[in-house]
Design a protein around this motif. Structure first.
Motif, PDB file in Angstrom:
ATOM      1  N   PHE A   1      41.670  10.747  29.078  1.00 38.61           N
ATOM      2  CA  PHE A   1      40.341  10.147  29.071  1.00 38.61           C
ATOM      3  C   PHE A   1      40.096   9.484  30.422  1.00 38.61           C
ATOM      4  O   PHE A   1      41.043   9.170  31.156  1.00 38.61           O
ATOM      5  CB  PHE A   1      40.189   9.125  27.930  1.00 38.61           C
ATOM      6  CG  PHE A   1      41.124   7.936  28.027  1.00 38.61           C
ATOM      7  CD1 PHE A   1      40.775   6.806  28.752  1.00 38.61           C
ATOM      8  CD2 PHE A   1      42.350   7.955  27.375  1.00 38.61           C
ATOM      9  CE1 PHE A   1      41.627   5.714  28.845  1.00 38.61           C
ATOM     10  CE2 PHE A   1      43.218   6.869  27.464  1.00 38.61           C
ATOM     11  CZ  PHE A   1      42.854   5.749  28.187  1.00 38.61           C
ATOM     12  N   ILE A   2      38.838   9.289  30.753  1.00 39.83           N
ATOM     13  CA  ILE A   2      38.453   8.669  32.023  1.00 39.83           C
ATOM     14  C   ILE A   2      37.870   7.291  31.741  1.00 39.83           C
ATOM     15  O   ILE A   2      37.110   7.115  30.791  1.00 39.83           O
ATOM     16  CB  ILE A   2      37.423   9.535  32.763  1.00 39.83           C
ATOM     17  CG1 ILE A   2      38.069  10.833  33.264  1.00 39.83           C
ATOM     18  CG2 ILE A   2      36.789   8.780  33.937  1.00 39.83           C
ATOM     19  CD1 ILE A   2      37.080  11.818  33.883  1.00 39.83           C
ATOM     20  N   PHE A   3      38.255   6.338  32.550  1.00 34.85           N
ATOM     21  CA  PHE A   3      37.636   5.014  32.444  1.00 34.85           C
ATOM     22  C   PHE A   3      37.321   4.493  33.841  1.00 34.85           C
ATOM     23  O   PHE A   3      37.906   4.947  34.837  1.00 34.85           O
ATOM     24  CB  PHE A   3      38.527   4.030  31.683  1.00 34.85           C
ATOM     25  CG  PHE A   3      39.814   3.653  32.382  1.00 34.85           C
ATOM     26  CD1 PHE A   3      39.900   2.495  33.131  1.00 34.85           C
ATOM     27  CD2 PHE A   3      40.946   4.458  32.262  1.00 34.85           C
ATOM     28  CE1 PHE A   3      41.078   2.130  33.766  1.00 34.85           C
ATOM     29  CE2 PHE A   3      42.136   4.104  32.898  1.00 34.85           C
ATOM     30  CZ  PHE A   3      42.205   2.937  33.639  1.00 34.85           C
ATOM     31  N   VAL A   4      36.379   3.579  33.895  1.00 37.07           N
ATOM     32  CA  VAL A   4      35.953   3.019  35.180  1.00 37.07           C
ATOM     33  C   VAL A   4      36.347   1.555  35.229  1.00 37.07           C
ATOM     34  O   VAL A   4      35.855   0.738  34.444  1.00 37.07           O
ATOM     35  CB  VAL A   4      34.428   3.171  35.371  1.00 37.07           C
ATOM     36  CG1 VAL A   4      34.009   2.591  36.725  1.00 37.07           C
ATOM     37  CG2 VAL A   4      34.017   4.639  35.275  1.00 37.07           C
ATOM     38  N   ALA A   5      37.247   1.239  36.125  1.00 40.43           N
ATOM     39  CA  ALA A   5      37.669  -0.151  36.317  1.00 40.43           C
ATOM     40  C   ALA A   5      36.758  -0.803  37.353  1.00 40.43           C
ATOM     41  O   ALA A   5      36.248  -0.132  38.250  1.00 40.43           O
ATOM     42  CB  ALA A   5      39.120  -0.202  36.783  1.00 40.43           C
ATOM     43  N   ASP A   6      36.547  -2.090  37.207  1.00 38.82           N
ATOM     44  CA  ASP A   6      35.722  -2.818  38.167  1.00 38.82           C
ATOM     45  C   ASP A   6      36.636  -3.495  39.175  1.00 38.82           C
ATOM     46  O   ASP A   6      37.307  -4.470  38.865  1.00 38.82           O
ATOM     47  CB  ASP A   6      34.863  -3.860  37.449  1.00 38.82           C
ATOM     48  CG  ASP A   6      33.844  -4.510  38.386  1.00 38.82           C
ATOM     49  OD1 ASP A   6      33.605  -3.944  39.468  1.00 38.82           O
ATOM     50  OD2 ASP A   6      33.295  -5.565  38.035  1.00 38.82           O
ATOM     51  N   GLY A   7      36.666  -2.946  40.384  1.00 44.30           N
ATOM     52  CA  GLY A   7      37.521  -3.537  41.414  1.00 44.30           C
ATOM     53  C   GLY A   7      38.708  -2.653  41.729  1.00 44.30           C
ATOM     54  O   GLY A   7      38.677  -1.440  41.554  1.00 44.30           O
ATOM     55  N   PHE A   8      39.764  -3.265  42.162  1.00 47.61           N
ATOM     56  CA  PHE A   8      40.953  -2.525  42.566  1.00 47.61           C
ATOM     57  C   PHE A   8      42.169  -3.392  42.259  1.00 47.61           C
ATOM     58  O   PHE A   8      42.051  -4.555  41.884  1.00 47.61           O
ATOM     59  CB  PHE A   8      40.895  -2.191  44.063  1.00 47.61           C
ATOM     60  CG  PHE A   8      40.520  -3.378  44.922  1.00 47.61           C
ATOM     61  CD1 PHE A   8      41.485  -4.273  45.348  1.00 47.61           C
ATOM     62  CD2 PHE A   8      39.192  -3.610  45.276  1.00 47.61           C
ATOM     63  CE1 PHE A   8      41.147  -5.375  46.128  1.00 47.61           C
ATOM     64  CE2 PHE A   8      38.842  -4.698  46.052  1.00 47.61           C
ATOM     65  CZ  PHE A   8      39.811  -5.587  46.486  1.00 47.61           C
ATOM     66  N   GLY A   9      43.327  -2.815  42.398  1.00 47.19           N
ATOM     67  CA  GLY A   9      44.557  -3.541  42.108  1.00 47.19           C
ATOM     68  C   GLY A   9      45.680  -2.554  41.854  1.00 47.19           C
ATOM     69  O   GLY A   9      45.645  -1.413  42.322  1.00 47.19           O
TER      70      GLY A   9
END
Length: 220
Positions: free
Chosen positions: A113-121
């Motif tokens: 599945f694909i998800f969109v994270a806000d930011g980076f890390g």
């Protein structure tokens, strides 16, 4: 914000550029394009397609509005959860987690599945944390479905008496009784129809409303 400090903007025309230098994409169309390009690359690399039409899905607009600096990632569903009904699995990931489910060329649901994270890390940690959330959500769905399967659907008929259909028209049970009577009447006029099957269909058609699975996922 992701910059970790105060952002000083000298002039209005520097607003978007200054924010973008500090990991905030103000222009929603620019965010959308960034997400779409990443989703397209991932699906091509995996040989899969999104279940929803990303460009037309209201889910995508919601995802786009929830992030300032979108980072598109891929997670995996545990194999045992793929035995769940596709509808329940997709609804859980789409509605509760705002994830994009994937399918192969035959329309079979993928474990990816694909998800969109806000930011980076730490990408590995972000993926692991999201997979943990999916595991918890799907474990609940699995439990409710297994509980529902412990008794036949027809045995829930009496529970419909507790569910109001309309103040002047009674309960869902009353509605089901009317449907059963209507089925008996109409069966006479339908060639090759079976009265027993028609009555059973009328009895069963609303019984799912009182299952635990539908209580958890009312969109079902």
């Amino acid at each position: 914000n992701l910059s970790g400090g105060v952002i000083k903007i000298g002039a209005a025309w520097d607003y978007q550029q200054m924010l973008e230098q500090n990991h905030i994409i103000v222009d929603q169309e620019k965010r959308k394009k960034k997400i779409l390009l990443a989703v397209e690359k991932i699906t091509q690399d995996l040989g899969l397609a999104t279940v929803d039409d990303v460009q037309k899905s209201p889910l995508f607009d919601e995802i786009n509005g929830l992030c300032e600096w979108p980072t598109v990632m891929v997670g995996s569903i545990e194999q045992k959860f793929l035995a769940l009904p596709d509808e329940a699995l997709i609804l859980t990931l789409r509605n509760n987690q705002k994830y994009l489910c994937l399918q192969n060329k035959n329309g079979e649901l993928s474990e990816k599945f694909i998800f969109v994270a806000d930011g980076f890390g730490d990408a590995k940690k972000i993926v692991a944390d999201n997979q943990k959330l999916v595991r918890a959500r799907l474990s609940d769905v699995e439990f409710f479905i297994n509980e529902d399967l412990k008794k036949p659907l027809i045995s829930r008929l009496d529970e419909l008496k507790k569910v109001v259909f309309h103040q002047k028209l009674g309960s869902i049970f009353d509605r089901t009784s009317r449907l059963q009577a209507m089925a008996q009447f109409l069966t006479v006029f339908v060639p090759n129809s079976d009265l027993v099957f028609s009555e059973r269909a009328a009895n069963l058609c609303k019984a799912d409303l009182v299952t635990k699975a539908v209580g958890e996922l009312p969109e079902l």
